[in-house]
Enzyme design. Structure first.
Site, PDB file in Angstrom:
ATOM      1  N   LEU A  39      16.994   1.781  -7.456  1.00 18.88           N
ATOM      2  CA  LEU A  39      16.098   2.866  -7.899  1.00 18.88           C
ATOM      3  C   LEU A  39      14.799   2.293  -8.456  1.00 18.88           C
ATOM      4  N   ALA A  93      17.538  -2.157   1.682  1.00 19.44           N
ATOM      5  CA  ALA A  93      16.887  -2.435   0.392  1.00 19.44           C
ATOM      6  C   ALA A  93      15.733  -3.412   0.581  1.00 19.44           C
ATOM      7  N   THR A 135      11.454  -5.414  10.828  1.00 26.16           N
ATOM      8  CA  THR A 135      10.224  -4.689  11.155  1.00 26.16           C
ATOM      9  C   THR A 135       9.420  -5.383  12.252  1.00 26.16           C
ATOM     10  N   ASP A 136       8.633  -4.605  12.964  1.00 22.05           N
ATOM     11  CA  ASP A 136       7.742  -5.185  13.987  1.00 22.05           C
ATOM     12  C   ASP A 136       6.679  -6.099  13.360  1.00 22.05           C
ATOM     13  N   GLU A 137       6.466  -5.947  12.035  1.00 19.45           N
ATOM     14  CA  GLU A 137       5.402  -6.740  11.396  1.00 19.45           C
ATOM     15  C   GLU A 137       5.680  -8.236  11.422  1.00 19.45           C
ATOM     16  N   TYR A 161       4.355  -9.216   2.666  1.00 20.64           N
ATOM     17  CA  TYR A 161       5.537  -8.389   2.975  1.00 20.64           C
ATOM     18  C   TYR A 161       6.177  -8.853   4.277  1.00 20.64           C
ATOM     19  N   LYS A 165       9.986 -10.521   5.237  1.00 21.41           N
ATOM     20  CA  LYS A 165      10.921  -9.938   6.214  1.00 21.41           C
ATOM     21  C   LYS A 165      11.256 -10.967   7.295  1.00 21.41           C
ATOM     22  N   ASN A 191       7.800   4.037  10.882  1.00 19.56           N
ATOM     23  CA  ASN A 191       8.579   5.275  10.820  1.00 19.56           C
ATOM     24  C   ASN A 191       7.775   6.389  10.173  1.00 19.56           C
ATOM     25  N   LYS A 200       2.555   5.634   1.727  1.00 17.38           N
ATOM     26  CA  LYS A 200       2.420   5.260   3.142  1.00 17.38           C
ATOM     27  C   LYS A 200       1.452   6.218   3.830  1.00 17.38           C
ATOM     28  N   VAL A 217      -9.282   6.136   5.035  1.00 17.06           N
ATOM     29  CA  VAL A 217      -8.980   5.358   6.245  1.00 17.06           C
ATOM     30  C   VAL A 217      -9.538   3.952   6.056  1.00 17.06           C
ATOM     31  N   HIS A 288      -5.648  -7.136   7.698  1.00 17.15           N
ATOM     32  CA  HIS A 288      -5.080  -5.915   8.288  1.00 17.15           C
ATOM     33  C   HIS A 288      -4.737  -6.135   9.765  1.00 17.15           C
TER      34      HIS A 288
HETATM   35  P1  NAD Z   1      11.463   2.364   0.749  1.00 15.26           P
HETATM   36  O1  NAD Z   1      10.502   1.565  -0.047  1.00 15.26           O
HETATM   37  O2  NAD Z   1      11.228   3.816   0.933  1.00 15.26           O
HETATM   38  O3  NAD Z   1      12.933   2.211   0.135  1.00 15.26           O
HETATM   39  C1  NAD Z   1      13.450   0.989  -0.320  1.00 15.26           C
HETATM   40  C2  NAD Z   1      14.697   1.297  -1.141  1.00 15.26           C
HETATM   41  O4  NAD Z   1      15.273   0.036  -1.546  1.00 15.26           O
HETATM   42  C3  NAD Z   1      14.419   2.080  -2.435  1.00 15.26           C
HETATM   43  O5  NAD Z   1      15.369   3.100  -2.590  1.00 15.26           O
HETATM   44  C4  NAD Z   1      14.567   1.031  -3.535  1.00 15.26           C
HETATM   45  O6  NAD Z   1      14.984   1.569  -4.766  1.00 15.26           O
HETATM   46  C5  NAD Z   1      15.603   0.113  -2.924  1.00 15.26           C
HETATM   47  N1  NAD Z   1      15.563  -1.260  -3.463  1.00 15.26           N
HETATM   48  C6  NAD Z   1      14.467  -2.044  -3.637  1.00 15.26           C
HETATM   49  N2  NAD Z   1      14.823  -3.231  -4.159  1.00 15.26           N
HETATM   50  C7  NAD Z   1      16.167  -3.206  -4.294  1.00 15.26           C
HETATM   51  C8  NAD Z   1      17.118  -4.142  -4.758  1.00 15.26           C
HETATM   52  N3  NAD Z   1      16.751  -5.361  -5.195  1.00 15.26           N
HETATM   53  N4  NAD Z   1      18.419  -3.798  -4.771  1.00 15.26           N
HETATM   54  C9  NAD Z   1      18.805  -2.571  -4.347  1.00 15.26           C
HETATM   55  N5  NAD Z   1      17.943  -1.643  -3.902  1.00 15.26           N
HETATM   56  C10 NAD Z   1      16.642  -1.955  -3.861  1.00 15.26           C
HETATM   57  O7  NAD Z   1      11.567   1.608   2.142  1.00 15.26           O
HETATM   58  P2  NAD Z   1      11.766   2.203   3.613  1.00 15.26           P
HETATM   59  O8  NAD Z   1      10.454   2.561   4.181  1.00 15.26           O
HETATM   60  O9  NAD Z   1      12.861   3.182   3.596  1.00 15.26           O
HETATM   61  O10 NAD Z   1      12.242   0.873   4.364  1.00 15.26           O
HETATM   62  C11 NAD Z   1      13.625   0.559   4.461  1.00 15.26           C
HETATM   63  C12 NAD Z   1      13.762  -0.724   5.244  1.00 15.26           C
HETATM   64  O11 NAD Z   1      13.203  -0.569   6.536  1.00 15.26           O
HETATM   65  C13 NAD Z   1      13.023  -1.912   4.635  1.00 15.26           C
HETATM   66  O12 NAD Z   1      13.819  -3.059   4.787  1.00 15.26           O
HETATM   67  C14 NAD Z   1      11.751  -2.038   5.453  1.00 15.26           C
HETATM   68  O13 NAD Z   1      11.329  -3.376   5.490  1.00 15.26           O
HETATM   69  C15 NAD Z   1      12.245  -1.583   6.804  1.00 15.26           C
HETATM   70  N6  NAD Z   1      11.241  -0.975   7.694  1.00 15.26           N
HETATM   71  C16 NAD Z   1      10.507   0.098   7.290  1.00 15.26           C
HETATM   72  C17 NAD Z   1       9.635   0.721   8.180  1.00 15.26           C
HETATM   73  C18 NAD Z   1       8.816   1.917   7.783  1.00 15.26           C
HETATM   74  O14 NAD Z   1       7.972   2.341   8.562  1.00 15.26           O
HETATM   75  N7  NAD Z   1       9.014   2.502   6.618  1.00 15.26           N
HETATM   76  C19 NAD Z   1       9.507   0.216   9.483  1.00 15.26           C
HETATM   77  C20 NAD Z   1      10.256  -0.906   9.862  1.00 15.26           C
HETATM   78  C21 NAD Z   1      11.140  -1.476   8.962  1.00 15.26           C
HETATM   79  O1  DAU Z   2       5.315  -1.438  11.210  1.00 18.01           O
HETATM   80  C1  DAU Z   2       6.403  -1.279  10.365  1.00 18.01           C
HETATM   81  C2  DAU Z   2       5.919  -1.260   8.936  1.00 18.01           C
HETATM   82  O2  DAU Z   2       5.240  -0.022   8.764  1.00 18.01           O
HETATM   83  C3  DAU Z   2       7.037  -1.378   7.906  1.00 18.01           C
HETATM   84  O3  DAU Z   2       7.647  -2.630   8.047  1.00 18.01           O
HETATM   85  C4  DAU Z   2       6.486  -1.224   6.485  1.00 18.01           C
HETATM   86  O4  DAU Z   2       7.551  -1.215   5.557  1.00 18.01           O
HETATM   87  C5  DAU Z   2       5.744   0.089   6.397  1.00 18.01           C
HETATM   88  O5  DAU Z   2       5.138   0.212   5.137  1.00 18.01           O
HETATM   89  C6  DAU Z   2       4.685   0.185   7.494  1.00 18.01           C
HETATM   90  O6  DAU Z   2       3.633  -0.780   7.264  1.00 18.01           O
HETATM   91  P1  DAU Z   2       2.101  -0.408   7.562  1.00 18.01           P
HETATM   92  O7  DAU Z   2       1.239  -1.308   6.793  1.00 18.01           O
HETATM   93  O8  DAU Z   2       1.857  -0.297   9.031  1.00 18.01           O
HETATM   94  O9  DAU Z   2       2.111   1.095   6.978  1.00 18.01           O
HETATM   95  P2  DAU Z   2       1.087   1.905   6.067  1.00 18.01           P
HETATM   96  O10 DAU Z   2       1.592   3.298   6.009  1.00 18.01           O
HETATM   97  O11 DAU Z   2       0.791   1.214   4.794  1.00 18.01           O
HETATM   98  O12 DAU Z   2      -0.237   1.867   6.965  1.00 18.01           O
HETATM   99  C7  DAU Z   2      -0.255   2.372   8.280  1.00 18.01           C
HETATM  100  C8  DAU Z   2      -1.658   2.139   8.818  1.00 18.01           C
HETATM  101  O13 DAU Z   2      -2.577   2.978   8.122  1.00 18.01           O
HETATM  102  C9  DAU Z   2      -2.142   0.726   8.638  1.00 18.01           C
HETATM  103  O14 DAU Z   2      -2.968   0.368   9.749  1.00 18.01           O
HETATM  104  C10 DAU Z   2      -3.003   0.800   7.375  1.00 18.01           C
HETATM  105  C11 DAU Z   2      -3.576   2.201   7.449  1.00 18.01           C
HETATM  106  N1  DAU Z   2      -3.829   2.857   6.154  1.00 18.01           N
HETATM  107  C12 DAU Z   2      -2.823   2.867   5.237  1.00 18.01           C
HETATM  108  C13 DAU Z   2      -3.012   3.467   4.008  1.00 18.01           C
HETATM  109  C14 DAU Z   2      -1.900   3.465   2.984  1.00 18.01           C
HETATM  110  C15 DAU Z   2      -5.047   3.471   5.897  1.00 18.01           C
HETATM  111  O15 DAU Z   2      -5.960   3.461   6.754  1.00 18.01           O
HETATM  112  N2  DAU Z   2      -5.237   4.063   4.692  1.00 18.01           N
HETATM  113  C16 DAU Z   2      -4.271   4.079   3.728  1.00 18.01           C
HETATM  114  O16 DAU Z   2      -4.516   4.638   2.639  1.00 18.01           O
END
Ligand code: NAD
Ligand code: DAU
Length: 350
Positions: A39, A93, A135-137, A161, A165, A191, A200, A217, A288
């Site tokens: 949390l 997590a 992640t694709d990153e 980040y 990963k 996602n 995000k 942006v 970026h």
């Molecule tokens: P999020 O930040 O919404 O959620 C992360 C969760 O992990 C939170 O509930 C947080 O409380 C919990 N957490 C953090 N540190 C912890 C710890 N030490 N022990 C236990 N719980 C912990 O993240 P998300 O967007 O749901 O991403 C989930 C996973 O998917 C991550 O591993 C992220 O790298 C990966 N991912 C996310 C995206 C995306 O677009 N959001 C895309 C590709 C991969």
């Molecule tokens: O690609 C998968 C990744 O997607 C996950 O592994 C990460 O956990 C998740 O956070 C996400 O990373 P990004 O950096 O791609 O997501 P974000 O939503 O931060 O940004 C998406 C795009 O939008 C990126 O090109 C940056 C841009 N952006 C983001 C923010 C927050 C803006 O232009 N303005 C903003 O305020």
């Protein structure tokens, strides 16, 4: 693996993890879930609304037990494994926001690398399958004319980040090679969907427009992301967990590549805001990544997975969800997050 009866889900109060819990409650209620989450600012028990936290069954018989704790806590993991005898672990997590990793990476290293490593150790000890959500990153960035990344593409993470990963992926694969850890890795693209924390891009953009603010942006807005509905990702993770080959990586891409500026315009249109008023260019994110795109043919071939959501419908549903759940995001935006927002975007606009 045989269909799991008992799963440990970590980070299941966050965005994707909570969607995965809801996915299981609908489609696989026979699976008993223990949800371990620290949390952090991103974890929210309201994301699990409608699901009992104490292991009592839903009408469909789904049992979910919430445990407040850290994946780095070796003793807690040992206790949970003895008590529940998990068949599998799905590790969501993480510290997940790139911008925050640029402000300080300590917590990213602790959770994303050291925490993930604790899960590898305990899974190895108990001969339990680990699904590491990546992640694709980790592949770094693509130029506009380059073909999408395959699972064979080299790892070239370009922000802290992404580097954490990638480190976890490499540790997991090394544990497979060295010790036979039963591990499968999924690498998904960006996602979107309900319950995403409003730091995000898409939820930030929508909630800003709903509050009469502009979408910030970064840079020129030419950066491209490949959008995947969170439900499609959850289905892919389930398929990789249950059908994936040990030691393998599966890309899960959404197919829809969109420039950020184009996405901002589409959201303005959906919310009836003039883009001249609704979009503001701000200072770019350092390092970026220009473009992400995944070749997901391996997941299709080996798992039978393909994304099902169509982006236009997904975005309409997304806007509807944030409209209908204002209380959820207002609570976040009025709390600690506001300070982060003011500091982060204040610096970008100055
Ligand atoms: P999020 O930040 O919404 O959620 C992360 C969760 O992990 C939170 O509930 C947080 O409380 C919990 N957490 C953090 N540190 C912890 C710890 N030490 N022990 C236990 N719980 C912990 O993240 P998300 O967007 O749901 O991403 C989930 C996973 O998917 C991550 O591993 C992220 O790298 C990966 N991912 C996310 C995206 C995306 O677009 N959001 C895309 C590709 C991969
Ligand atoms: O690609 C998968 C990744 O997607 C996950 O592994 C990460 O956990 C998740 O956070 C996400 O990373 P990004 O950096 O791609 O997501 P974000 O939503 O931060 O940004 C998406 C795009 O939008 C990126 O090109 C940056 C841009 N952006 C983001 C923010 C927050 C803006 O232009 N303005 C903003 O305020």
């Amino acid at each position: 693996m045989a269909l799991p009866r008992t799963l440990l889900i970590t980070g299941g109060a966050g965005f994707i993890g909570s969607n995965f819990v809801h996915f299981l409650s609908h489609f696989h209620p026979e699976v008993q879930v223990v949800n371990l989450d620290k949390l952090t600012y991103a974890g929210n028990l309201k994301n699990l609304e409608g699901i009992p936290l104490d292991g009592s069954p839903t009408p469909a018989g789904f049992r979910h037990t919430f445990v407040h704790g850290d994946i780095q806590d070796r003793r807690l993991l040992a206790e949970l494994f003895v008590r529940y005898r998990f068949d599998g672990v799905v590790n969501f997590a993480a510290e997940s926001h790139v911008d925050r990793s640029l402000q300080g990476a300590d917590e990213f290293i602790r959770t994303n690398v050291l925490g993930a490593h604790e899960l590898m150790r305990v899974c190895l000890e108990h001969r339990c399958r680990l699904l590491q959500v990546s992640t694709d990153e980790v592949y770094g960035q693509l130029m506009p004319d380059e073909p999408p990344f395959t699972e064979e593409s080299p790892l070239r993470p370009r922000n802290p980040y992404a580097a954490t990963k990638a480190a976890a992926d490499l540790m997991a694969l090394s544990y497979f090679e060295s010790f036979g850890l039963d591990v499968v890795i999924t690498r998904s693209s960006n996602n979107y969907g309900p319950r995403q924390f409003p730091e995000k891009f898409l939820p930030l953009a929508i909630t800003n427009l709903l509050e009469g603010r502009a979408i910030p942006v970064y840079g020129t807005g030419e950066n491209v992301r490949e959008w995947l509905h969170v439900e499609d990702n959850c289905r892919g993770i389930w398929m990789a967990l249950t059908r994936g080959r040990s030691g393998e990586v599966y890309n899960l891409g959404g197919r829809d590549e969109v420039q950020n500026i184009e996405m901002a315009r589409r959201l303005c249109e959906l919310l009836g805001v003039d883009p001249e008023q609704g979009i503001r260019f701000v200072r770019d994110r350092p390092g970026h990544d220009l473009r992400y795109a995944l070749d997901s043919s391996k997941a299709k071939r080996e798992l039978g997975w393909e994304p099902q959501w169509e982006l236009s419908r997904g975005l309409e549903e997304l806007v509807r969800w944030y409209r209908e759940n204002e209380e959820w995001w207002q609570e976040i935006r009025s709390g600690e997050y506001r300070k982060y927002y003011e500091r982060h975007y204040g610096e970008k606009i100055d």
